[in-house]
Write a protein that holds these residues in place. Sequence first.
Motif, PDB file in Angstrom:
ATOM      1  N   UNK A   1      51.779  30.176  60.051  1.00 50.76           N
ATOM      2  CA  UNK A   1      51.177  31.438  60.311  1.00 50.76           C
ATOM      3  C   UNK A   1      52.522  32.249  60.572  1.00 50.76           C
ATOM      4  N   UNK A   2      52.227  33.762  60.380  1.00 49.22           N
ATOM      5  CA  UNK A   2      53.421  34.629  60.397  1.00 49.22           C
ATOM      6  C   UNK A   2      52.367  36.042  60.971  1.00 49.22           C
ATOM      7  N   UNK A   3      53.447  36.832  61.513  1.00 50.18           N
ATOM      8  CA  UNK A   3      52.955  38.096  62.056  1.00 50.18           C
ATOM      9  C   UNK A   3      52.483  38.975  60.841  1.00 50.18           C
ATOM     10  N   UNK A   4      51.772  39.763  61.123  1.00 48.69           N
ATOM     11  CA  UNK A   4      51.003  40.789  60.002  1.00 48.69           C
ATOM     12  C   UNK A   4      51.906  41.953  60.188  1.00 48.69           C
ATOM     13  N   UNK A   5      52.980  42.104  59.455  1.00 47.31           N
ATOM     14  CA  UNK A   5      53.990  43.284  59.607  1.00 47.31           C
ATOM     15  C   UNK A   5      53.439  44.398  58.600  1.00 47.31           C
ATOM     16  N   UNK A   6      52.724  44.356  57.555  1.00 40.21           N
ATOM     17  CA  UNK A   6      52.283  45.234  56.651  1.00 40.21           C
ATOM     18  C   UNK A   6      53.275  45.602  55.754  1.00 40.21           C
ATOM     19  N   UNK A   7      53.291  46.742  55.023  1.00 41.69           N
ATOM     20  CA  UNK A   7      54.080  46.869  53.866  1.00 41.69           C
ATOM     21  C   UNK A   7      53.558  47.493  52.652  1.00 41.69           C
ATOM     22  N   UNK A   8      53.916  48.810  52.255  1.00 45.32           N
ATOM     23  CA  UNK A   8      53.356  49.357  51.022  1.00 45.32           C
ATOM     24  C   UNK A   8      54.700  49.747  50.118  1.00 45.32           C
ATOM     25  N   UNK A   9      54.833  49.605  49.003  1.00 43.90           N
ATOM     26  CA  UNK A   9      55.891  49.831  48.260  1.00 43.90           C
ATOM     27  C   UNK A   9      55.572  50.600  47.197  1.00 43.90           C
ATOM     28  N   UNK A  10      56.400  51.668  46.496  1.00 44.12           N
ATOM     29  CA  UNK A  10      56.214  52.076  45.098  1.00 44.12           C
ATOM     30  C   UNK A  10      57.084  52.018  44.342  1.00 44.12           C
ATOM     31  N   UNK A  11      56.940  51.538  43.050  1.00 42.63           N
ATOM     32  CA  UNK A  11      57.863  51.341  41.881  1.00 42.63           C
ATOM     33  C   UNK A  11      57.425  52.256  40.693  1.00 42.63           C
ATOM     34  N   UNK A  12      58.530  53.041  40.162  1.00 43.01           N
ATOM     35  CA  UNK A  12      58.245  53.549  38.995  1.00 43.01           C
ATOM     36  C   UNK A  12      59.015  52.855  37.719  1.00 43.01           C
ATOM     37  N   UNK A  13      58.440  53.038  36.611  1.00 41.03           N
ATOM     38  CA  UNK A  13      58.983  52.530  35.307  1.00 41.03           C
ATOM     39  C   UNK A  13      59.896  53.414  35.087  1.00 41.03           C
ATOM     40  N   UNK A  14      61.108  53.368  34.425  1.00 40.08           N
ATOM     41  CA  UNK A  14      61.676  54.731  33.918  1.00 40.08           C
ATOM     42  C   UNK A  14      61.159  55.107  32.711  1.00 40.08           C
ATOM     43  N   UNK A  15      61.408  56.353  32.434  1.00 44.84           N
ATOM     44  CA  UNK A  15      60.739  56.996  31.385  1.00 44.84           C
ATOM     45  C   UNK A  15      60.809  56.579  29.897  1.00 44.84           C
ATOM     46  N   UNK A  16      62.365  56.032  29.802  1.00 42.24           N
ATOM     47  CA  UNK A  16      62.597  55.366  28.570  1.00 42.24           C
ATOM     48  C   UNK A  16      62.329  53.899  28.562  1.00 42.24           C
ATOM     49  N   UNK A  17      61.504  53.366  29.553  1.00 43.70           N
ATOM     50  CA  UNK A  17      61.188  52.052  29.714  1.00 43.70           C
ATOM     51  C   UNK A  17      62.151  50.795  29.807  1.00 43.70           C
ATOM     52  N   UNK A  18      63.599  51.412  30.030  1.00 36.24           N
ATOM     53  CA  UNK A  18      64.662  50.740  30.315  1.00 36.24           C
ATOM     54  C   UNK A  18      64.658  49.727  31.562  1.00 36.24           C
ATOM     55  N   UNK A  19      63.702  49.661  32.468  1.00 35.52           N
ATOM     56  CA  UNK A  19      63.597  49.040  33.745  1.00 35.52           C
ATOM     57  C   UNK A  19      62.946  50.016  34.843  1.00 35.52           C
ATOM     58  N   UNK A  20      62.676  49.304  36.037  1.00 31.47           N
ATOM     59  CA  UNK A  20      61.900  49.838  37.019  1.00 31.47           C
ATOM     60  C   UNK A  20      63.047  50.221  38.282  1.00 31.47           C
ATOM     61  N   UNK A  21      62.429  51.108  39.179  1.00 26.83           N
ATOM     62  CA  UNK A  21      63.231  51.576  40.393  1.00 26.83           C
ATOM     63  C   UNK A  21      62.216  51.459  41.512  1.00 26.83           C
ATOM     64  N   UNK A  22      62.452  51.141  42.466  1.00 32.75           N
ATOM     65  CA  UNK A  22      61.795  51.122  44.027  1.00 32.75           C
ATOM     66  C   UNK A  22      61.922  52.860  44.564  1.00 32.75           C
ATOM     67  N   UNK A  23      60.920  53.260  44.691  1.00 35.25           N
ATOM     68  CA  UNK A  23      60.960  54.639  45.127  1.00 35.25           C
ATOM     69  C   UNK A  23      60.740  54.817  46.552  1.00 35.25           C
TER      70      UNK A  23
END
Length: 489
Positions: A367-389
Motif C-alpha cells: 500500500x502507499x499514500x495517495x500523493x496525487x500528481x499531474x505532469x505536462x510534457x511537450x514534444x519539441x517543435x523539431x521532434x528532437x526530444x521532449x521537455x517537462x513543462x
Amino acid sequence: MPSRRTAGASAALAAALLIASALGLPPAAAAASSYLPAPPHNPYAGPDGTATMHGDTGSSDLTPLAGPGAGGLTAERTALASACPTVLIGSDGYPVVLCTPIFGQVPTVHLLDPDTGESLAELALTKGSLLGGVYAYIDDRDRLTVVDGSRSLLRVGHHRDAEGDWQLRIDQSLSLASEIPEGDAVTGLSPDWQGRVWFATGGGVIGTADDRTGTVRALTLPAGERVSNSISTAPQGTAVTSTHATYLLTAGSDGTPHISWRRAYDRGQARKPGQLSWGSGSTPTFFGPRTGTEYLTVVDNADTTVSLQVYATATGAPVCSVPVLLAGGPGSENSPIGAGRSVFVASTYGYPYPAVPGDAGDSVPSSAAFKGGLSRVDVRADGSGCDLVWDNTLRSAAVPRLSTADGLLRTVLRDPVIPGTDSTSLLDPYRYAEIDPATGEVTRSKQTGIGSLFDSLQMAGTIAPNGTYYQGTITGVVRVRAPSSPAGD
C-alpha cells in the motif's frame, strides 16, 4: 499545492497571448487552439469527444466541446447503485452509460434523460470479468458497441416504443468465441477506418471482427503478455499496450492482424498500489501537431520513477523518454492526454481501489499514500526530444479531459479530510476542477459530494454538447453544470 515548472509554461502562455492579440481572439480561445489538431474523426464512430471513454478512437482525451459556462456551478447525482465508468453520448444528445451494479455485478446499460439525468431505460448484459465490458464506444448509428461476458460483439440501440417510451435492445450480435477462448474476456475495442471492430482480451488475443460479413480474425501475443487497458485506432493502425510492450498493428484484406512494430518498456518488478495490473496503466494515446496521430505515447511502470514514452507512429522509433510525476506518486493507471505537441499525465499511485482483478497479483509495496500528481510534457517543435513543462501534486481522482473549445483541463479532485496530508478515508470530499493547462493551476472548482458514494474511482468524465460535465462514480453519475445553462441539449 507544490509545483515544479520550467520556462516552457511561460513560453506557451506568451505565445498564446500573442496569437490572441494578432487574431483578435480572447486569450482562452487562442490557448485552446494550441492544443490542436485532434486525431482525425473515425467515420465508424460517433461524435468526437463523446464517442469513447477517451473522447475519440485515438484515445486523445480531447473534446471539441466547451464545459459549463462562467459563474456558479451546480452538482447533482443520479443514483444507480452501480459503478459507472463509461458515459458516452451520440449525435442525438442522449447519454448512454455502462455500469456495473454493486449487487450482482451484471453489466447494465442505462439511457439517461439529458434534461434530468434520470435513467429512461436499462438493459442487463451477460456478466464477464471485472474489467470485461468496461470499454465500449458509440458507433456512427448512435449504438453502444460492446463485448459482453458471452464473448459476443453487441450493438445496443435505443428506440421508442409505440407508447413513446424508451427501450434499449440489442440490434446486432456477433460471436467472437471462435477466436477468444473460454475464460478470457475483451478488455478493449475500437473501430478502424475500414469499419472492422478491433478487440483485445486480457489473455493477449488481438483481433478484428466484421459484423457485416461475420468474419473474425485474431493473433495471440507472446506468452505471459496480457492486455489490461483499452486500445486505440488511427488511420495508420491499431495501438495496443500489453503488460510488457506497446504495439502497432494493421490488418490484411481478410482482417487478419499483423504486427507492424513492438516496443518493450520498463514494467518494473511488480504491480504498484493504485494500479490494476502489472505494467503500464495506459490506453495508448495518438497525438501530434500536424496530423494528430504522428506520435504514440504511454507511461511505463519503472520502479522508482515512471517515464512518459513517446514513439513515432510510423516506425515505432523512440522520440523521447521523460520522467514524470516527480512531485507526486510514481505510477499511472490512466491514459495520457495527447494534444498537439503536449501530453498530460495523471498519477494514480496509491489510489485506494475497493477491488482489483483477481489476476492482478500483489502490489509492491502492499500500500502507499495517495500523493496525487499531474505532469505536462511537450514534444519539441523539431521532434528532437521532449521537455517537462510543469509537475504538481493535484490529487486527480478521475481521468482528466482537455477541451479544445475553452482550453481547460477538467477532472475530479479527491481532497484529504485533514488538509495538507496524503491520507484517504471514507469521508473524503470530492470536487470538480477546471485547470489551466499552461500552468497546472486550478482556476475553478465545485464540490460534488463528501464520502465514498461520490468516489469517481479514476473513471473518465464526459462533456455533453450543452456544456454539462458527466462524471461516473462508484454509485452512479454526477452532473456538473452552470445553473443558467439549459439542462438539456
